[in-house]
Structures are given as structure tokens and as C-alpha cells.
Write an enzyme that holds these catalytic residues in place. Structure first.
Site, PDB file in Angstrom:
ATOM      1  N   HIS A 162       0.821  -1.222   0.000  1.00  0.00           N
ATOM      2  CA  HIS A 162       0.000   0.000   0.000  1.00  0.00           C
ATOM      3  C   HIS A 162       0.850   1.264   0.000  1.00  0.00           C
ATOM      4  O   HIS A 162       0.341   2.350  -0.261  1.00  0.00           O
ATOM      5  CB  HIS A 162      -0.917   0.002   1.230  1.00  0.00           C
ATOM      6  CG  HIS A 162      -1.989  -1.040   1.151  1.00  0.00           C
ATOM      7  ND1 HIS A 162      -3.310  -0.737   0.949  1.00  0.00           N
ATOM      8  CD2 HIS A 162      -1.932  -2.389   1.215  1.00  0.00           C
ATOM      9  CE1 HIS A 162      -4.030  -1.845   0.913  1.00  0.00           C
ATOM     10  NE2 HIS A 162      -3.201  -2.873   1.077  1.00  0.00           N
ATOM     11  N   ASP A 369       3.429   9.642  -0.446  1.00  0.00           N
ATOM     12  CA  ASP A 369       2.261   8.827  -0.078  1.00  0.00           C
ATOM     13  C   ASP A 369       2.068   7.747  -1.140  1.00  0.00           C
ATOM     14  O   ASP A 369       2.193   8.040  -2.338  1.00  0.00           O
ATOM     15  CB  ASP A 369       1.011   9.728  -0.028  1.00  0.00           C
ATOM     16  CG  ASP A 369      -0.012   9.247   0.987  1.00  0.00           C
ATOM     17  OD1 ASP A 369      -0.094   8.026   1.203  1.00  0.00           O
ATOM     18  OD2 ASP A 369      -0.732  10.097   1.557  1.00  0.00           O
TER      19      ASP A 369
HETATM   20  P1  ADP Z   1      -3.194   6.477   5.013  1.00  0.00           P
HETATM   21  O1  ADP Z   1      -3.491   5.135   4.464  1.00  0.00           O
HETATM   22  O2  ADP Z   1      -1.739   6.817   5.012  1.00  0.00           O
HETATM   23  O3  ADP Z   1      -3.796   6.725   6.348  1.00  0.00           O
HETATM   24  P2  ADP Z   1      -5.100   7.473   3.018  1.00  0.00           P
HETATM   25  O4  ADP Z   1      -5.446   8.865   2.635  1.00  0.00           O
HETATM   26  O5  ADP Z   1      -4.841   6.560   1.872  1.00  0.00           O
HETATM   27  O6  ADP Z   1      -3.859   7.549   4.015  1.00  0.00           O
HETATM   28  O7  ADP Z   1      -6.278   6.827   3.837  1.00  0.00           O
HETATM   29  C1  ADP Z   1      -6.762   7.437   4.995  1.00  0.00           C
HETATM   30  C2  ADP Z   1      -8.157   6.918   5.288  1.00  0.00           C
HETATM   31  O8  ADP Z   1      -8.492   7.273   6.616  1.00  0.00           O
HETATM   32  C3  ADP Z   1      -9.203   7.522   4.387  1.00  0.00           C
HETATM   33  O9  ADP Z   1     -10.164   6.542   4.053  1.00  0.00           O
HETATM   34  C4  ADP Z   1      -9.813   8.647   5.245  1.00  0.00           C
HETATM   35  O10 ADP Z   1     -11.194   8.874   5.005  1.00  0.00           O
HETATM   36  C5  ADP Z   1      -9.641   8.107   6.630  1.00  0.00           C
HETATM   37  N1  ADP Z   1      -9.397   9.228   7.571  1.00  0.00           N
HETATM   38  C6  ADP Z   1      -8.322  10.031   7.629  1.00  0.00           C
HETATM   39  N2  ADP Z   1      -8.453  10.946   8.611  1.00  0.00           N
HETATM   40  C7  ADP Z   1      -9.639  10.707   9.179  1.00  0.00           C
HETATM   41  C8  ADP Z   1     -10.360  11.292  10.258  1.00  0.00           C
HETATM   42  N3  ADP Z   1      -9.864  12.299  10.980  1.00  0.00           N
HETATM   43  N4  ADP Z   1     -11.549  10.774  10.567  1.00  0.00           N
HETATM   44  C9  ADP Z   1     -12.050   9.731   9.873  1.00  0.00           C
HETATM   45  N5  ADP Z   1     -11.427   9.139   8.865  1.00  0.00           N
HETATM   46  C10 ADP Z   1     -10.237   9.611   8.519  1.00  0.00           C
HETATM   47  C1  G6P Z   2      -1.312   3.068   6.223  1.00  0.00           C
HETATM   48  C2  G6P Z   2      -0.629   1.723   6.053  1.00  0.00           C
HETATM   49  C3  G6P Z   2      -1.495   0.616   6.651  1.00  0.00           C
HETATM   50  C4  G6P Z   2      -1.823   0.961   8.102  1.00  0.00           C
HETATM   51  C5  G6P Z   2      -2.452   2.343   8.197  1.00  0.00           C
HETATM   52  C6  G6P Z   2      -2.734   2.770   9.627  1.00  0.00           C
HETATM   53  O1  G6P Z   2      -2.487   3.053   5.518  1.00  0.00           O
HETATM   54  O2  G6P Z   2      -0.398   1.474   4.670  1.00  0.00           O
HETATM   55  O3  G6P Z   2      -0.817  -0.622   6.607  1.00  0.00           O
HETATM   56  O4  G6P Z   2      -2.702  -0.012   8.641  1.00  0.00           O
HETATM   57  O5  G6P Z   2      -1.582   3.293   7.605  1.00  0.00           O
HETATM   58  O6  G6P Z   2      -1.597   2.636  10.417  1.00  0.00           O
HETATM   59  P1  G6P Z   2      -1.532   1.677  11.684  1.00  0.00           P
HETATM   60  O7  G6P Z   2      -0.081   1.630  12.030  1.00  0.00           O
HETATM   61  O8  G6P Z   2      -2.385   2.349  12.707  1.00  0.00           O
HETATM   62  O9  G6P Z   2      -2.074   0.331  11.285  1.00  0.00           O
END
Ligand code: ADP
Ligand code: G6P
Length: 459
Positions: A162, A369
Site C-alpha cells: 500500500h 504517499d
Molecule cells: P493512510 O493510508 O496513510 O492513512 P489514506 O489517505 O490513503 O492515508 O487513507 C486514509 C483513510 O483514513 C481515508 O479513508 C480517510 O477517510 C480516513 N481518515 C483520515 N483521517 C480521518 C479522520 N480524521 N476521521 C475519519 N477518517 C479519517
Molecule cells: C497506512 C498503512 C497501513 C496501516 C495504516 C494505519 O495506511 O499502509 O498498513 O494499517 O496506515 O496505520 P496503523 O499503524 O495504525 O495500522
């Protein structure tokens, strides 16, 4: 893909995590893009999800939720520290994100990484039946494909990363680089968010193992392994449906009213140093200071979900964000007109969508990212085709969302110009860009992504 073949998803996180201890322990939705993406896929298809529940100690019993079987893998307190906080998030996470902070290498973290990967492989082998498809996810479990292959030589095993796969110059730093590559090469299909990551992987696999072949297919120890770029997406129609709910629209109107009808800039991220939140705030602060923008007319909202708080770099980022927010507000807010609203919490889906609807400008400016689903979620919700997405060139999403305003988040002057351009963009131009962005997230949603991956695996 044949619907009868059983799907086994192996990911470090289960969709829900235990927080707190003893009687105050609660289950909460797990943070991050992996769970956001896999939840709708498994809700549609059913299957087994093998993962960690976020706690320390023995694993809770298996549970069934609808057509989904949850099987928890337990981690001891020291494994949480050395495997999860340590090797996964202090060594691999920063290294795979362009070493935006210094990755640490500790010999004592490697054995726990191997031991936990072995436990996940064993749990997968236990759930495995002839004809099952095993789909292993992300950087925490790179050894699982090989460790499972040792137990089930004929299994169909796929792996999806991912996050970005780094270039040789960075990957070469890892003392266990060959072992990690041999771990991944246990899979039949290895897929990445972007073509650049797939190419990085093929290059190092050929350099540090005996693998040979092309950008799409490697042969290793008598087996052939397909390598793919397979960009992840979101459950587009579910976001569209939520955005169309009258209660969500009402809530969005209410948020806008509470913000005194100003132009709304929004950031939504896990509170992670890769997301570039401090630089985003700095750009906004300078625009206010120079009076290019005024807190009378614009407002910024930053929603940050707490993440990995004891891992190096996270506490510092939180402090930096909170100090900057305090400084901006101290110098620019007036009664009823706060310059930056900062929420350090997770929002429920409908509330999050209401914020997407209320935002004129979405700021997605990570330093690096893998994909960034927030960018796609914002676009999916904008059914009237208004709104502007400012997107970092260093997010995987920038490969697809070409009609966003693309920025280099380290180039503060251009960031500032781009934010101003977004704030002032004419509705006509907004509609033209957003319509193209929306057709992108409609054409390729998370179900297409999983179908494409699983079809390749089932071949
Ligand atoms: P990462 O996987 O690094 O966290 P992404 O943008 O790909 O970044 O995915 C983040 C996910 O978490 C998204 O589906 C987003 O809607 C959710 N998210 C991020 N911040 C919040 C928040 N404060 N409250 C609810 N959902 C959140
Ligand atoms: C990113 C990573 C995931 C991970 C998520 C939340 O999306 O690609 O593998 O699960 O962040 O992080 P955490 O360490 O809380 O699982």
C-alpha cells in the site's frame, strides 16, 4: 474471479482495533487507507481476515461479522514494541517514504519481525483450503509469502504494497534487504500502487537475489512471479450515496454557516509526518501574514486522526502542528472568525463526508504517499462538480488525478500561489476540472481494483 474460491486476507490490522485496557477497553474502527479499502471489498465478497487487534497479549477468539470471519493474531508487549513500533514503523515506514525522517536500524528488531510474520503465515496456513486465494497486504508482512509458501507450496499467494516501494539507493540501506526480497518473491503476484514502485522492486530483486526476468515477470527458484502496478481506489458509489443524503447535505450547510460563509480550506489526514501538515499550515500562515488572504474571508480546517503516538517522529509532528495552529490563531483570529480549526480525532463517515461537501478547497499535500485515498474521497463526494483539489506530486494519486492542481509541498512559494489559485478559481474552471477528476474515480473504484488483482492471482 471464481466466486466460490475462498479469499483469505492477511493484513497487520483487523478492521476494528481494541483500545484501552481492562474494563475500559473499546473496539474502534482501525485507522488508515488499508482498512478503508479492504472493508468494502470483503463486505461484498466475504472471506477470512487475519490480522492484529491492536492490543498486547493473547489473541481474542475468532468472530464472524456478516460473511466475514475475523481471526486475530496476538502480539506480546515486546513484539508490539519491536515489531510494530520498531521494525515496521521506525525502520520500514520512514525508509519506504523517501527517508523523510531518518529510519533506525536495530538488529534486535529483525527477529521479532520474522517471528510475527511466521505467526501470520501459520494462521494463514490454518485457514487455507485447496483453491483458496491468499492476499497478503503491506510492509508489515513482507516475509509472509515465502513463509506460507514453505508450508503450502501449491497455494495461490498475492501481495499488495500500500505504500511506495523505494528506489535502490534507499532500499540498499536495509541490512536484511535480500531476506525481505526472498520473502516477497514467495508470492505469485506482487502488486504496487504505481509503475515506478514496480520498477524499483524489479531492479532490486534482480540485484540482490537470483531473480531474473522482465518488468512484468520474474523467475525465481523455478517459479514465475508476476509484477504489476495496480493503483488502489475507493468505494466511489458509497461515497456518492452518502454525499447525497439529505442529513449529510444539511450538516454540510450547517458547517458552512458556522464558519461564517468564508471560503473553506480542508485537510484530512492521519497525524503522520509523511502527510506534510506543518508545511501546509506554514503556507497558509504566510498568506495571512502577507495579507494575500484574510481570515475574514477564508478559514482552514485540519482534521487529524491520532496515529502511532509512541513511534519516533509522531509526537514531534503533533507538537509542531499544534504550535503552528496556536500561532496562526493567536495572530489572525477574531471573535467568531477563527483562522484555523484543528480537530485531533477520527470522524464518523457521514460527518467526514459533510466536511468534504463543505470544503471549497481540499489540501492533500503529503511529502510522499503510496496513493492517498482522501483525495479520491473528496472528488467522489463533489457531485455538483465544484471544489478544487490541491494535490502533492508525491502522492500516488497524482498519477491518475491529473486535473488536480499539482504541487511540490516543499516549494512553499508555489504552494502559496497554488492555494491562492484554488481559492480564486472560477466556478466554470472548477466544474471542468472536477468533472474530469470525478470520471476518473468512477471509472476505477476499489471493486475494480480488487477484481483486477484477484483475477491476476486466480490465473
Ligand atoms: P493512510 O493510508 O496513510 O492513512 P489514506 O489517505 O490513503 O492515508 O487513507 C486514509 C483513510 O483514513 C481515508 O479513508 C480517510 O477517510 C480516513 N481518515 C483520515 N483521517 C480521518 C479522520 N480524521 N476521521 C475519519 N477518517 C479519517
Ligand atoms: C497506512 C498503512 C497501513 C496501516 C495504516 C494505519 O495506511 O499502509 O498498513 O494499517 O496506515 O496505520 P496503523 O499503524 O495504525 O495500522
Amino acid at each position: 474471479m471464481p466466486q466460490h474460491s475462498k479469499l483469505i486476507v492477511v493484513a497487520n490490522r483487523l478492521p476494528a482495533s481494541r483500545t484501552g485496557k481492562g474494563p475500559s477497553a473499546r473496539w474502534e474502527r482501525s485507522p488508515g487507507g488499508l482498512v478503508s479499502a479492504m472493508e468494502p471489498v470483503l463486505a461484498e465478497r466475504g472471506g477470512v481476515w487475519i490480522g492484529w487487534d491492536g492490543g498486547a497479549g493473547p489473541a481474542p477468539r475468532p468472530a464472524t461479522v456478516g460473511s466475514l470471519d475475523l481471526r486475530a493474531v496476538g502480539l506480546s508487549r515486546s513484539e508490539v514494541n519491536e515489531y510494530y513500533h520498531g521494525f515496521c514503523n521506525t525502520t520500514l515506514w520512514p525508509l519506504y517514504h523517501d527517508a523523510v525522517i531518518n529510519p533506525e536500524f536495530h538488529r534486535s528488531w529483525w527477529d521479532p519481525y520474522l517471528a510475527v510474520n511466521k505467526r501470520f503465515a501459520l494462521a494463514s496456513a490454518r485457514s487455507y483450503r485447496k483453491g483458496s486465494l491468499v492476499w497478503v497486504h503491506d510492509y508489515q508482512l513482507q516475509m509472509v509469502p515465502k513463509l506460507l509458501r514453505d508450508r503450502k507450496p501449491g497455494a495461490k499467494i498475492g501481495f499488495f504494497l500500500h505504500i511506495p516501494f523505494p528506489p535502490d539507493e534507499l532500499f540498499a540501506w536495509i541490512p536484511w534487504r535480500s531476506a525481505i526480497l526472498r520473502g516477497l518473491l514467495g508470492a505469485d503476484v506482487i502488486a504496487f500502487q504505481t509503475q515506478a514502485s514496480a520498477e524499483n522492486f524489479v531492479r532490486v530483486a534482480k540485484r540482490y537475489t537470483s531473480a531474473e526476468g522482465t518488468e512484468r515477470e520474474l523467475s525465481f527458484e523455478g517459479r514465475s512471479i508476476r509484477v504489476k502496478a495496480c493503483p488502489i481506489s475507493i468505494a466511489t458509489s458509497e461515497f456518492e450515496k452518502t454525499a447525497a443524503l439529505p442529513a449529510v447535505k444539511r450538516r454540510a450547510a450547517e458547517i458552512r454557516k458556522q464558519l461564517a460563509g468564508r471560503t473553506v480550506l480542508l485537510g484530512v489526514d492521519r497525524l503522520d509526518y509523511t502527510k506534510g501538515i506543518p508545511l501546509r499550515l506554514l503556507a497558509y500562515e504566510e498568506l495571512l501574514k502577507e495579507r494575500t488572504l484574510s481570515a475574514n474571508k477564508v478559514v482552514m480546517l485540519q482534521v487529524a486522526v491520532p496515529s502511532r503516538e509512541v513511534v519516533p517522529g509522531y509526537e514531534e509532528t503533533r507538537r509542531e502542528v499544534e504550535q503552528t495552529v496556536g500561532r496562526i490563531n493567536g495572530e489572525n483570529s477574531q471573535p467568531g472568525k477563527v483562522a484555523v480549526h484543528y480537530f485531533r480525532r477520527s470522524l464518523a463517515r457521514e460527518e467526514l463526508v459533510a466536511y468534504y461537501l463543505a470544503a471549497d478547497v481540499m489540501l492533500v499535500t503529503p511529502l510522499r504517499d503510496g496513493m492517498n485515498l482522501v483525495a479520491k474521497e473528496y472528488v467522489a463526494c463533489r457531485s455538483d462538480n465544484t471544489g478544487v483539489l490541491v494535490l502533492s506530486e508525491f502522492a500516488g494519486a497524482a498519477r491518475e488525478l491529473r486535473r488536480a492542481l499539482l504541487v511540490n509541498p516543499r516549494d512553499l512559494e508555489t504552494m502559496k500561489k497554488t492555494i491562492v489559485e484554488a481559492v480564486r478559481m472560477k466556478k466554470e474552471d472548477q466544474r471542468m476540472r472536477m468533472a474530469m477528476l470525478r470520471s476518473n474515480v468512477r471509472r476505477h473504484d476499489v471493486h475494480d481494483w480488487s477484481r483486477e488483482f484477484l483475477e491476476a492471482l486466480a490465473q
